[in-house]
Motif scaffolding. Sequence first.
Motif, mmCIF file in Angstrom:
data_model
loop_
_atom_site.group_PDB
_atom_site.id
_atom_site.type_symbol
_atom_site.label_atom_id
_atom_site.label_comp_id
_atom_site.label_asym_id
_atom_site.label_seq_id
_atom_site.Cartn_x
_atom_site.Cartn_y
_atom_site.Cartn_z
ATOM 1 N N MET A 198 -29.969 -16.764 38.059
ATOM 2 C CA MET A 198 -29.972 -15.536 37.296
ATOM 3 C C MET A 198 -31.344 -15.263 36.698
ATOM 4 N N ARG A 199 -31.913 -16.317 36.163
ATOM 5 C CA ARG A 199 -33.186 -16.161 35.508
ATOM 6 C C ARG A 199 -34.258 -15.677 36.489
ATOM 7 N N THR A 200 -34.257 -16.118 37.690
ATOM 8 C CA THR A 200 -35.258 -15.713 38.672
ATOM 9 C C THR A 200 -35.092 -14.255 39.052
ATOM 10 N N ARG A 201 -33.850 -13.798 39.155
ATOM 11 C CA ARG A 201 -33.601 -12.389 39.474
ATOM 12 C C ARG A 201 -34.120 -11.503 38.332
ATOM 13 N N HIS A 202 -33.878 -11.939 37.117
ATOM 14 C CA HIS A 202 -34.355 -11.190 35.956
ATOM 15 C C HIS A 202 -35.895 -11.147 35.946
ATOM 16 N N ASN A 203 -36.527 -12.257 36.232
ATOM 17 C CA ASN A 203 -37.985 -12.308 36.291
ATOM 18 C C ASN A 203 -38.529 -11.415 37.404
ATOM 19 N N LEU A 204 -37.843 -11.401 38.538
ATOM 20 C CA LEU A 204 -38.264 -10.561 39.659
ATOM 21 C C LEU A 204 -38.173 -9.086 39.285
ATOM 22 N N ASN A 205 -37.089 -8.669 38.652
ATOM 23 C CA ASN A 205 -36.942 -7.278 38.216
ATOM 24 C C ASN A 205 -37.998 -6.911 37.187
#
Length: 133
Positions: A1-8
């Motif tokens: 989840m954290r990586t998706r948030h960072n990507l966005n």
Amino acid sequence: MRTRHNLNLKRWLATWLQQRRRKRQNHIPPAPTPNAPEIIGGGYEEGTTEPGWWDVFFDWSFDHGSSPVATMEVWLSIDSGAFALLATVPSDYPGYYYPMATNVERRFDFKARYRNGATVGPFSNVYQIIISF
């Protein structure tokens, strides 16, 4: 989840920075176009420099505006031929003097323009001097 948030977040930041760069580029005013000189008068004299030869001269009016003092190109057409660069003088000169221009009857067409490196202004009006005797 954290990586998706960072990507966005990275995508949003990249988009925001790109929009900011475009706004700054659009607000840079274009370089001012130099004014055109206006040839306001001229004439010729016989024998001033050398007996039997005609000297030619003309004056211009030029407002530098926001352009710095640079050079003025003097262009010449002889007897309706193609224009060619005759001389370059400082742009704060009031005109041009062409000694020993001819010793025969001749038609001169002059024009001038401001130049500062790659910045080139528009040509002046064409000024004609006809020597006949």
